[in-house]
Design a protein around this motif. Structure first.
Motif, PDB file in Angstrom:
ATOM      1  N   LEU A  91       0.712  -1.110   0.164  1.00  0.00           N
ATOM      2  CA  LEU A  91       0.095  -0.105  -0.088  1.00  0.00           C
ATOM      3  C   LEU A  91       0.804   1.342  -0.091  1.00  0.00           C
ATOM      4  N   LEU A  92       2.368   1.245  -0.057  1.00  0.00           N
ATOM      5  CA  LEU A  92       2.950   2.286   0.062  1.00  0.00           C
ATOM      6  C   LEU A  92       2.732   3.219  -1.005  1.00  0.00           C
ATOM      7  N   GLY A  93       2.390   2.627  -2.369  1.00  0.00           N
ATOM      8  CA  GLY A  93       1.927   3.510  -3.665  1.00  0.00           C
ATOM      9  C   GLY A  93       0.665   4.031  -3.276  1.00  0.00           C
ATOM     10  N   THR A  94      -0.085   3.342  -2.599  1.00  0.00           N
ATOM     11  CA  THR A  94      -1.517   3.993  -2.318  1.00  0.00           C
ATOM     12  C   THR A  94      -1.505   5.361  -1.356  1.00  0.00           C
ATOM     13  N   PHE A  95      -0.614   5.100  -0.422  1.00  0.00           N
ATOM     14  CA  PHE A  95      -0.505   6.257   0.359  1.00  0.00           C
ATOM     15  C   PHE A  95       0.159   7.502  -0.236  1.00  0.00           C
ATOM     16  N   THR A  96       1.177   6.950  -1.072  1.00  0.00           N
ATOM     17  CA  THR A  96       2.056   7.836  -1.743  1.00  0.00           C
ATOM     18  C   THR A  96       1.306   8.747  -2.935  1.00  0.00           C
ATOM     19  N   ALA A  97       0.621   7.838  -3.589  1.00  0.00           N
ATOM     20  CA  ALA A  97      -0.244   8.622  -4.749  1.00  0.00           C
ATOM     21  C   ALA A  97      -1.093   9.744  -4.000  1.00  0.00           C
ATOM     22  N   PRO A  98      -1.827   9.750  -3.355  1.00  0.00           N
ATOM     23  CA  PRO A  98      -2.899  10.965  -2.577  1.00  0.00           C
ATOM     24  C   PRO A  98      -1.806  12.236  -2.404  1.00  0.00           C
ATOM     25  N   VAL A 146       4.917   9.335   4.878  1.00  0.00           N
ATOM     26  CA  VAL A 146       3.973   8.581   4.545  1.00  0.00           C
ATOM     27  C   VAL A 146       3.902   7.169   5.114  1.00  0.00           C
ATOM     28  N   ALA A 147       5.203   6.880   5.302  1.00  0.00           N
ATOM     29  CA  ALA A 147       5.279   5.468   6.116  1.00  0.00           C
ATOM     30  C   ALA A 147       5.087   5.648   7.455  1.00  0.00           C
ATOM     31  N   GLY A 148       5.028   6.778   8.062  1.00  0.00           N
ATOM     32  CA  GLY A 148       4.737   7.084   9.311  1.00  0.00           C
ATOM     33  C   GLY A 148       3.373   7.019   9.530  1.00  0.00           C
ATOM     34  N   LEU A 176       7.270  -0.915   8.969  1.00  0.00           N
ATOM     35  CA  LEU A 176       7.002   0.402   8.481  1.00  0.00           C
ATOM     36  C   LEU A 176       7.734   1.188   9.379  1.00  0.00           C
ATOM     37  N   VAL A 177       8.246   0.864  10.520  1.00  0.00           N
ATOM     38  CA  VAL A 177       8.971   1.694  11.337  1.00  0.00           C
ATOM     39  C   VAL A 177      10.450   1.684  10.853  1.00  0.00           C
ATOM     40  N   ALA A 178      10.901   0.319  10.423  1.00  0.00           N
ATOM     41  CA  ALA A 178      12.219   0.484   9.735  1.00  0.00           C
ATOM     42  C   ALA A 178      12.453   1.345   8.424  1.00  0.00           C
ATOM     43  N   ALA A 179      11.161   1.209   7.773  1.00  0.00           N
ATOM     44  CA  ALA A 179      11.193   2.030   6.592  1.00  0.00           C
ATOM     45  C   ALA A 179      11.132   3.436   6.790  1.00  0.00           C
ATOM     46  N   THR A 180      10.345   3.823   7.642  1.00  0.00           N
ATOM     47  CA  THR A 180      10.282   5.238   8.255  1.00  0.00           C
ATOM     48  C   THR A 180      11.770   5.999   8.375  1.00  0.00           C
ATOM     49  N   ARG A 234       5.649   4.580  18.167  1.00  0.00           N
ATOM     50  CA  ARG A 234       4.265   5.201  17.722  1.00  0.00           C
ATOM     51  C   ARG A 234       4.718   6.867  17.782  1.00  0.00           C
ATOM     52  N   ARG A 235       5.588   7.239  18.870  1.00  0.00           N
ATOM     53  CA  ARG A 235       5.884   8.608  18.877  1.00  0.00           C
ATOM     54  C   ARG A 235       6.829   9.030  17.769  1.00  0.00           C
ATOM     55  N   PHE A 236       7.427   8.044  17.318  1.00  0.00           N
ATOM     56  CA  PHE A 236       8.506   8.352  16.065  1.00  0.00           C
ATOM     57  C   PHE A 236       7.792   8.560  14.776  1.00  0.00           C
ATOM     58  N   ALA A 237       6.853   7.800  14.847  1.00  0.00           N
ATOM     59  CA  ALA A 237       5.846   7.838  13.333  1.00  0.00           C
ATOM     60  C   ALA A 237       4.980   9.227  13.513  1.00  0.00           C
ATOM     61  N   TRP A 238       4.600   9.741  14.588  1.00  0.00           N
ATOM     62  CA  TRP A 238       3.920  11.142  14.820  1.00  0.00           C
ATOM     63  C   TRP A 238       4.931  11.939  14.485  1.00  0.00           C
ATOM     64  N   LEU A 239       6.235  11.971  15.121  1.00  0.00           N
ATOM     65  CA  LEU A 239       7.369  13.011  14.593  1.00  0.00           C
ATOM     66  C   LEU A 239       7.596  13.161  13.402  1.00  0.00           C
ATOM     67  N   SER A 240       7.543  11.916  12.652  1.00  0.00           N
ATOM     68  CA  SER A 240       7.816  12.019  11.115  1.00  0.00           C
ATOM     69  C   SER A 240       6.836  12.664  10.374  1.00  0.00           C
ATOM     70  N   VAL A 241       5.582  12.660  10.869  1.00  0.00           N
ATOM     71  CA  VAL A 241       4.665  13.455  10.229  1.00  0.00           C
ATOM     72  C   VAL A 241       4.856  14.965  10.569  1.00  0.00           C
ATOM     73  N   VAL A 242       4.870  15.299  11.937  1.00  0.00           N
ATOM     74  CA  VAL A 242       5.041  16.724  12.471  1.00  0.00           C
ATOM     75  C   VAL A 242       5.932  17.303  11.740  1.00  0.00           C
ATOM     76  N   ALA A 243       7.270  16.687  11.708  1.00  0.00           N
ATOM     77  CA  ALA A 243       8.609  17.340  11.084  1.00  0.00           C
ATOM     78  C   ALA A 243       8.423  17.445   9.574  1.00  0.00           C
TER      79      ALA A 243
END
Lengths: 261, 344
Positions: A91-98, A146-148, A176-180, A234-243
């Motif tokens: 689904l990475l493509g699905t999340f990247t596409a939008p 996106v991975a986050g 997903l964490v490793a990819a992020t 979880r916090r790392f994923a949130w930080l990737s989005v906020v950053a």
């Protein structure tokens, strides 16, 4: 003519996203090679657009905010193909596409999008390298975001025991964490190289340097803290989005300052 | 040319009968060649698994071929006799997992592939069965990829394993702890082991029981009052004690989780009354599934599979029609691959 390729690529990303969402909703099919082909077609159209635009302006086509955003979208898709390797068919493509669709649509709504492309004086090798590499770094940050987001979605589904087709098609949370982390590190290295290239390019205004450092430092901290296991995935994923939101905001400001320098 | 099938399976024969007719791996190729050399039969493949014994043959005379087969295996009313489109349909259903004990299971495809390769290598197949089995494998692939017949876990153990893989990816770095020594916990641990779980620890109030289960699983027994000391190295904890209250509380886990900030913990609670406090699931990085949650996953998967049956049958029907048409088309006969005296 070159605008046709841009519109075609935007349409590809929209179609790819819509198809997968439909398929997942119906629960009848998994994201398939079809998504990959749509993403690839979109990427080819993007590349052709940037190539033609580059020919017209006589340099790397990042001469206004519109071009910067298109180049950023291209970088996101390029990194999706290069780094996304094993997740390409997931689904990475699905999340990247939008995300790419949104950035390109936003770019086309900008006033600079309607300006005709004219030949510009080259900013010099280092300046163009600095711009291109920095934008690719932003592309990596976007992909980390996106991975986050994918991690946060998958984690929420796991916690709530909603194990539908989205859950089945998303990669494991550890992946997903490793990819992020991997993509963010790649972005950080590229951004550092871009900064070095910027110094070679000549004197930049203090405000520009400060703005760039304000992106570089948080990502550096996030990565160091992650390496030392100071906070949860979880916090790392949130930080990737906020950053990334911070970085995207600063990209607008940086482009404005750069283009007015 | 006709395709004939004579077989029995878990659907129409008890295990006592199935084991009587089962053929060992070492004799399958040789038996298939013997059948293929019968004057009324041209080609043969034998599928013999724990759930079925089936003879597939190609012959110009279906009735005569069935008579030869029946005579060979001995008269048993449990044997199902199929010919023409029925036998083709049956094979396609078998390889697609529609005739399996657990609907949609995929192990049967590997077993049929092996049976076919054995017969082919021994020289018991030729054009018709080669074409039939190749088509059958394509049908199985299509059914599996275009429908959800194989999707999801259909037992508590496999649901737990699937969830573990959704958390950790590969399980080869995962350490598993069993609290208690219940039968379902043992099965779940075995399922995790089969997917590569690194180490198994067993902790039980009765140390001897823990020791014997650990020995059985190739793991290590731990005294019940010492299991928390191993917590930092654990990834999956299976609760199956007979304790009348929760053994693992949120208060107990929370400080332990802080020491392993970025490492998730998967708690599988198979005990009734439950071993884990429900609040454990609210902790960052902890995923708790109890027996009801796992059972409902298994039930939901089975429902999805059942709902896909009609689509699978439609796909199979199309292939049956195509293959029957191919089979009915007259073509010059090809000599079957014959074995030389030295068996090559």
């Amino acid at each position: 003519m070159e605008r046709w390729f841009l519109n075609a690529s935007t349409l590809c990303f929209l179609v790819g996203f819509a198809y997968t969402m439909f398929a997942l909703g119906a629960g009848v099919a998994r994201p398939s090679r079809w998504n990959f082909l749509v993403m690839l077609t979109g990427f080819i159209c993007q590349t052709e657009y940037l190539h033609q635009r580059g020919e017209i302006v006589g340099r790397c086509p990042v001469t206004n905010l519109f071009e910067v955003l298109v180049f950023l979208s291209w970088s996101v898709v390029l990194l999706y193909f290069v780094v996304g390797g094993s997740y390409r068919l997931s689904l990475l493509g699905t999340f990247t596409a939008p995300l790419v669709f949104l950035i390109q649509t936003l770019a086309q709504l900008l006033p600079s999008a309607s300006l005709p492309a004219v030949r510009k004086v080259s900013a010099g090798f280092w300046a163009e390298l600095h711009a291109a590499v920095s934008l690719m770094a932003y592309g990596a940050f976007a992909l980390a975001c996106v991975a986050g987001v994918m991690f946060l979605v998958q984690e929420r589904l796991l916690k709530r025991r909603q194990l539908g087709s989205v859950f089945q098609n998303l990669p494991p949370i550890a992946t997903l964490v490793a990819a992020t982390q991997r993509v963010m590190l790649a972005g950080f290295i590229l951004f550092t190289l871009g900064l070095v290239g910027g110094f070679f390019a000549g004197s930049a205004r203090t405000a520009i340097v400060m703005m760039a450092v304000s992106v570089w430092l948080p990502y550096g901290f996030i990565l160091i803290l992650r390496q030392t296991h100071r906070y949860s995935s979880r916090r790392f994923a949130w930080l990737s989005v906020v950053a990334f939101i911070v970085a995207l905001t600063s990209l607008g400001a940086l482009s404005f300052l750069h283009l007015n320098q | 040319m006709h395709v004939v099938c004579l077989g029995l399976s878990h659907k129409n024969a008890p295990v006592e009968l199935r084991e009587k007719f089962a053929i060992g791996d070492a004799h399958i190729g040789e038996t298939a060649v013997q059948i293929a050399r019968e004057p009324e039969i041209g080609e043969a493949v034998i599928v013999s698994t724990c759930n079925r014994v089936e003879y597939y043959v190609a012959s110009e005379n279906a009735a005569a071929a069935l008579a030869v087969l029946t005579q060979r295996v001995g008269d048993s009313t449990a044997f199902q006799k199929l010919h023409g489109a029925e036998s083709i349909r049956h094979l396609f259903r078998v390889v697609s997992g529609l005739e399996s004990m657990v609907l949609g299971e995929t192990e049967i495809l590997g077993q049929v592939k092996k049976a076919y390769l054995t017969a082919q290598t021994a020289g018991a197949t030729a054009r018709h069965l080669n074409k039939l089995f190749q088509r059958a494998f394509n049908v199985a692939k299509e059914v599996r990829t275009k429908t959800s017949i194989t999707r999801g876990a259909v037992s508590v153990g496999s649901a737990a394993v699937d969830l573990a893989e959704k958390i950790f990816g590969k399980l080869d770095h995962c350490n598993v702890m069993i609290l208690g020594a219940g039968e379902t916990a043992e099965m779940t641990a075995r399922a995790l082991q089969s997917r590569g779980a690194k180490a198994i620890f067993v902790s039980n109030r009765t140390y001897e029981r823990a020791h014997s289960l650990a020995e059985l699983l190739g793991g290590r027994a731990i005294h019940f009052d010492a299991w928390e000391r191993e917590f930092d190295s654990l990834d999956i904890v299976i609760g199956s004690t007979g304790a009348p209250h929760a053994v693992v509380s949120r208060d107990k886990i929370e400080p332990l989780m802080q020491r392993r900030a970025d490492r998730p913990l998967f708690c599988i609670d198979l005990a009734v009354p439950r071993d884990f406090e429900a609040g454990v699931n609210d902790l960052d990085g902890v995923y708790l599934y109890d027996i009801d949650a796992l059972q409902s996953i298994a039930d939901a998967s089975m429902q999805v599979r059942r709902a896909e049956l009609t689509r699978c049958e439609e796909m199979i029907e199309r292939h049956v029609a195509e293959f029957s048409e191919w089979l009915a088309t007259p073509r010059p006969t090809m000599p079957m691959k014959t074995q030389t005296e030295d068996g090559k």
